[in-house]
Design an enzyme around this catalytic site. Structure first.
Site, short mmCIF file in Angstrom:
data_model
loop_
_atom_site.label_atom_id
_atom_site.label_comp_id
_atom_site.label_asym_id
_atom_site.label_seq_id
_atom_site.Cartn_x
_atom_site.Cartn_y
_atom_site.Cartn_z
N GLU A 195 12.26 7.17 -18.45
CA GLU A 195 10.90 7.27 -18.29
C GLU A 195 10.27 6.69 -19.49
OE1 GLU A 195 10.55 11.13 -17.47
OE2 GLU A 195 11.47 11.23 -15.40
N HIS A 211 13.23 9.64 -4.51
CA HIS A 211 13.53 8.33 -5.05
C HIS A 211 14.86 8.48 -5.58
CE1 HIS A 211 9.87 5.62 -5.36
NE2 HIS A 211 9.45 6.59 -4.93
N ARG A 212 15.25 9.35 -6.60
CA ARG A 212 16.52 9.49 -7.10
C ARG A 212 17.88 9.46 -6.13
NH1 ARG A 212 14.99 13.80 -11.90
NH2 ARG A 212 14.40 12.28 -13.54
N GLY A 233 6.77 0.92 2.13
CA GLY A 233 8.08 0.75 1.98
C GLY A 233 8.47 -0.41 0.79
N LYS A 234 7.45 -0.47 -0.17
CA LYS A 234 7.73 -1.22 -1.25
C LYS A 234 8.69 -0.83 -2.28
CE LYS A 234 3.49 0.87 -3.73
NZ LYS A 234 3.51 2.00 -2.83
N ARG A 242 18.91 6.19 -4.86
CA ARG A 242 19.42 5.18 -5.80
C ARG A 242 20.88 5.43 -6.04
NH1 ARG A 242 14.59 6.54 -9.15
NH2 ARG A 242 15.74 7.77 -10.53
N THR A 278 7.73 4.96 -14.61
CA THR A 278 6.51 4.83 -15.45
C THR A 278 5.40 5.88 -15.07
OG1 THR A 278 5.20 3.55 -13.78
CG2 THR A 278 6.47 2.34 -15.56
N GLY A 285 0.87 -1.27 0.04
CA GLY A 285 0.17 -0.02 -0.07
C GLY A 285 0.74 1.09 0.07
N ALA A 286 0.29 2.38 0.29
CA ALA A 286 0.99 3.62 0.02
C ALA A 286 2.03 3.73 1.36
CB ALA A 286 -0.11 4.88 0.47
#
Length: 402
Positions: free
Chosen positions: A285, A273-274, A236-237, A277, A256, A232-233
């Protein structure tokens, strides 16, 4: 060549002294770890730690035959007493090679942090690489002797997964390299969770006192080629998916969601997110996933299928009841089938992320209910083609398959 791990923990050991955290509280029995020290063929000791002689005795070994003691990293704690009869510890300068009368050759490798890595070649020709805590190799290049595949690598997999990624990038760690995690700290709960995370990187942990034969490959974990991570939101996925690939080089991150110009909150999400990584990863993208799955190349991280579905439903007019009934539903089914067929046929390592939205409140609109239903169908079809499926709840991974 045979080695005995007198300890497999971080320099402070596990549990850490006076640490009240949950990981330290659970580090009992086989999961308790002394500071990492390695006894090679009873003749070479890599890192001298407190209680090394007692640790060797518990493992059925003796330090009486040790001819060389090498240190891999600065020692920050109280002075360590050198047991009687043991040579004084030292460090080999980077790039220099040491030959022992026992037939072992030890070459010192430069690290990107204070410390020294040691490449040990035994009398039988087997090759071992031992890296200090918090360090990764510096200056490794494909084609150099230090970049040839090692039979066994002892590395800080949890603290520096990029160290293993660098070794894999130049071929120093190959498919048959037995990678054993050492310098283990309280960053990951010990026991099943630690084993799960290490297995996802193609590595393993062993208890203190374990004796291993360098070159025995039967215990090398098989890394799932296709993995689906659901949640879910803020479950931690995405963090879980990224963590699974940190120890692999040249990952292609497939975003995406697009850029969404003018949406500041979305830009902050993308930036977060960046920042997580590794710098060696590339980003593309696109929602055109089928060609990427059909190509050979480095691992793919697809984040996420939920946004891929939104794009696909936009393309077939799924939000309009008339268009949905007049071919839109059939067109979406065909798009999903084409994608899952590509997943079935891909030869690339792939980790995909998707939202699990079917357990919450029923959406108030017909289009919301349609999206919920189609995402459930997509997740089920995609999961059917994956060797491993995980569900993230409150940051904890539940293995549904594999």
């Amino acid at each position: 060549m045979e080695l005995t791990l007198l300890g497999t923990g971080a320099p402070a050991g596990l549990p850490r002294p006076d640490c009240p955290c949950a990981a330290c509280a659970a580090a009992l029995g086989r999961d308790a770890r002394a500071a990492t020290a390695v006894l090679v063929d009873g003749a070479l000791l890599l890192d001298l730690t407190p209680g090394a002689a007692f640790a060797a005795a518990r493992a059925g070994r003796s330090l009486a035959g040790v001819r060389q003691v090498l240190l891999s990293h600065p020692h920050d704690g109280p002075p360590v007493e050198v047991p009687a009869g043991l040579p004084q510890p030292g460090r080999v300068p980077d790039g220099r090679e040491l030959a022992l009368l026992t037939g072992h050759r030890v070459r010192a490798l430069a690290m990107d942090s204070p410390g020294t890595g040691y490449a040990v070649t035994g009398p039988d020709g087997k090759r071992l690489l031992y890296l200090p805590p918090g360090c990764a190799p510096a200056g490794l290049e494909e084609g150099t002797p230090s970049a040839e595949p090692y039979d066994m690598v002892l590395v800080d997999v949890v603290g520096r997964p990029d160290a293993l990624a660098r070794l894999r990038a130049v071929g120093a760690a190959g498919p048959t390299t037995d990678v054993v995690a050492v310098h283990l700290d309280h960053d990951v709960p010990p026991g099943p969770e630690l084993r799960r995370r290490l297995a996802a990187a193609g590595t393993r942990a062993v208890p203190d006192g374990a004796t291993l034969a360098v070159g025995a490959y039967e215990n090398v974990p098989d890394v799932p080629r296709r993995t689906l991570v659901l949640g879910g939101a803020r479950s931690g996925k995405s963090v879980e998916a990224e963590r699974r690939l940190e120890a692999f080089p040249d990952v292609l991150y497939v975003a995406t969601g697009g850029t969404r110009g003018g949406d500041g909150e979305w830009a902050q999400r993308v930036a977060a997110h960046r920042e997580r990584r590794p710098g060696s990863w590339r980003t593309v993208e696109t929602c055109d996933l089928v060609p990427l799955l059909g190509q050979d190349g480095p691992p793919l991280l697809i984040d996420c299928l939920s946004l891929w579905l939104t794009d696909a439903m936009d393309a077939v007019g799924a939000w309009d009841d008339a268009e949905w009934a007049d071919g839109g539903e059939k067109a979406l089914r065909e798009r999903v089938r084409t994608l899952t067929d590509a997943v079935r046929g891909t030869r690339r390592m792939m980790v995909a992320v998707s939202n699990e939205v079917g357990s919450g409140i029923v959406p108030a609109t017909a289009s919301g209910r349609r999206y919920r239903d189609e995402l459930g169908r997509l997740n089920a079809a995609f999961a059917a083609e994956c060797e491993q499926v995980l569900l993230l709840v409150a940051g904890q991974a539940l293995v549904l398959r594999g």
